[in-house]
Design an enzyme around this catalytic site. Structure first.
Site, PDB file in Angstrom:
ATOM      1  N   LYS A  80       0.857  -1.194   0.000  1.00 43.64           N
ATOM      2  CA  LYS A  80       0.000   0.000   0.000  1.00 43.64           C
ATOM      3  C   LYS A  80       0.890   1.240   0.000  1.00 43.64           C
ATOM      4  CE  LYS A  80      -3.921   1.578   2.900  1.00 43.64           C
ATOM      5  NZ  LYS A  80      -4.652   1.294   4.178  1.00 43.64           N
ATOM      6  N   SER A 155      -9.601   0.805   3.316  1.00 43.37           N
ATOM      7  CA  SER A 155      -8.791   1.643   2.462  1.00 43.37           C
ATOM      8  C   SER A 155      -7.682   0.885   1.711  1.00 43.37           C
ATOM      9  CB  SER A 155      -8.162   2.752   3.294  1.00 43.37           C
ATOM     10  OG  SER A 155      -7.261   2.225   4.229  1.00 43.37           O
ATOM     11  N   SER A 179      -9.527  -1.589   7.509  1.00 44.02           N
ATOM     12  CA  SER A 179      -8.960  -1.316   6.180  1.00 44.02           C
ATOM     13  C   SER A 179      -8.137  -2.447   5.562  1.00 44.02           C
ATOM     14  CB  SER A 179      -8.099  -0.053   6.219  1.00 44.02           C
ATOM     15  OG  SER A 179      -8.912   1.085   6.179  1.00 44.02           O
TER      16      SER A 179
END
Lengths: 475, 96
Positions: A80, A155, A179
């Site tokens: 990420k 996310s 997330s």
């Protein structure tokens, strides 16, 4: 060359060590997949082809020299864009970090690098991890590999989509309120949020520091264990880290607490039968109930408003140049380069912490956090794990949730674990017949019992095939 | 139930150092109000005598030896991300 589709870490390791495939070939396989499929998925923000192939070359030299390899050596992965990667652009999917090239790497990136894993791409997310669909990225929309009309969740949506689409064997995500687990559920993969403090946060863009956790997104619990064992443990650069929990022994006489959201949902009936074979079930209520989400959003918005003060256009990041004084540099820079959801959360948090409102919101929420933690302790006195659906519904269509509060509600079953700092995992546990999309099952245990959630997840995956369904979605 | 007026939002935005144009104030006020009214449900919980939880690790006073270590990153590399640099320092707009 061997069939490389959807390899596990152990399979890739065996293929590399035995010479069935070279590390350059393996790395190129994922780079080619990204080139071919990412136009429709939109998971990748920055590709690291050159450094990845260089690292792969070195691994091949080691194999040719007949040396033994570690399990993660030569294993391609994605991260990420919250993780600082020295020399590789890191944006947190925000325009305020549009040109940011970190001068150092996160501890976890360094640990994976030392173990020989190969970073092939930085992947998309909601800006600063504020969101549940990856639609809040300042750069691009990521599509769910199961059906590109749907969100991958968020996310860590880029990470979950990348693992589901076979862009690398695993990915690193962050989980502040769900997330890792929510996108893992939406994309039919496995996502682990460990005990708070088990993995160093040093060099990871901060969202809400008393909640933020780092964890692996993988295609199985078996792979999650391998990654966790490499990246967990004390770090002198993060004083909130705890010792490794690898020595924790899972219960031999498993007691499973089941919530009504699971028993009442017939899409999970087969998953429930599987759980019957794993231990003794009794009914529990997920701690926090309706209050968990409100508590979470007060505390997290407050911590966000404090943590994101650093984006001021002075030391690094984008700057608005029309300002004529320092004060304007701050306010115009933040207005121009922070996205709407980020601004909303900063404003909400600033209000919750402001003079006259602190007791009513921030202090109150910290007290309710205590109550929720106590509820967990009561349940774990009788149960080894709590099992819930990860989300009430599978992935939703892109653009279908425009109201921020409606988006927040997708985290309703995941935030409690972050409030109490307990470990939780999401694993595939069914298919929603109406949409054909995967459903996730969440397994939660007491603090430090990461091995317990992983043991249950691994046992579940030994007798079920849902985690392999992902292999059918992209040819 | 708390409702923030556009004027209050303006004050909060000033505290947060985020410029909100007068035209956008009502819209931003609406959005923040919908979040605030959502979290207002907390007021119904009885928290009399409950201590606060600000962190969940149970760790206390984590120390290390106070030893000076060389920085592995050069000054130039550390300054490379600054929007404006002069003579090895970060340059800012005038303060007053």
């Amino acid at each position: 060359m061997a069939d490389l589709a959807y390899l596990s870490i152990a399979q890739a390791h065996e293929a590399l060590q035995s010479g069935k495939v070279t590390c350059v070939e393996l790395t190129q396989y994922y780079l080619d997949r990204i080139k071919k499929h990412d136009e429709s998925i939109g998971a990748v923000l920055t590709l690291c082809s050159d450094t990845a192939l260089e690292a792969a070359q070195k691994v091949d030299e080691k194999i040719q020299a007949g040396k033994d390899m570690g399990l993660l050596e030569g294993i391609p992965y994605t991260a990420k864009d919250m993780f600082l990667t020295a020399g590789v652009r890191t944006t947190a999917a925000s325009k305020i970090l549009d040109a940011f090239i970190p001068p150092y790497s996160a501890t976890v990136i360094d640990k994976l690098n030392s173990a020989g894993a190969i970073l092939i791409a930085k992947v998309n997310q909601d800006e600063f991890a504020h969101g549940g669909s990856t639609e809040n990225s300042a750069y691009q929309i990521t599509h769910n590999p199961w059906n590109t009309e749907y969100v991958p969740g968020g996310s860590s949506g880029g990470s979950a989509a990348a693992v589901a689409a076979d862009f690398g064997i695993f990915s690193l995500g962050t989980d502040t309120g769900g997330s890792i687990r929510q996108p893992a559920a939406y994309c039919g993969v496995t996502g682990l949020k460990p005990t708070y403090g088990l993995i160093s946060r040093y060099g990871v863009v901060a969202m809400a520091s008393s909640f933020d956790c780092i964890g692996p997104i993988t295609r199985s619990a078996e792979d999650a264990i391998i990654v966790l064992n490499t990246i967990q443990g004390r770090d002198v650069m993060d004083s909130t880290t705890i010792e490794s929990t690898a020595n924790h022994q899972p219960s031999k006489d498993l007691k499973i607490g089941i919530v009504k959201e699971l028993t009442n949902d017939n899409r999970y009936s087969k998953a429930l039968q599987t759980l019957d074979g794993l231990g003794k079930k009794n009914d529990v209520v997920l701690p926090g109930g309706d209050m968990a989400l409100a508590t979470y959003y007060v505390l997290v918005s407050s911590e966000i408003s404090s943590n994101l003060e650093r984006y001021d256009g002075i030391r690094y990041g984008s700057r608005n140049d029309s300002a004529t004084n320092l004060e304007q540099t701050y306010s115009l820079t933040r207005a121009e380069f922070l996205g709407p959801e980020v601004q909303r959360r900063i404003l909400t948090g600033t209000y919750a912490l402001s003079s006259g409102y602190y007791d009513a919101y921030y202090k109150k929420a910290m007290q309710v956090r205590t109550l929720i933690t106590q509820e967990f302790a009561q349940i774990f006195a009788d149960c080894d794990v709590i099992v819930t659906p990860t989300t009430l519904e599978p992935a939703f269509k892109i653009g279908s949730k425009s109201d921020p509060v409606e988006m927040y509600k997708t985290d309703i079953l995941t935030v409690s674990a972050n409030l109490a700092g307990v470990p939780a995992i999401s694993i595939p546990a069914g298919i929603d017949e109406k949409t054909g999309l995967p459903l996730g099952l969440q397994i939660i245990a007491a603090q430090g019992n990461d091995a317990q959630v992983l043991a249950v997840a691994e046992a579940f995956q030994k007798t079920t095939e849902w985690h392999k369904k992902v292999e059918e979605i992209i040819q | 139930m708390a409702t923030l007026s556009p004027k209050q939002i303006e004050q909060v935005a000033r505290l947060a150092r985020i410029e909100v144009s007068p035209q956008k104030l009502p819209e931003v006020a609406n959005e923040v109000n919908s979040i605030v009214s959502f979290v207002d449900s907390l007021q119904a919980v009885d928290t009399t005598g409950i201590v606060v939880t600000s962190q969940v690790t149970g760790l206390q006073d984590v120390w290390r030896e106070d030893v000076v270590k060389d920085c592995q990153i050069s000054r130039d590399d550390l300054l490379a991300n600054a929007p404006e640099v002069q003579d090895g320092y970060i340059k800012v707009k005038k303060v007053l």
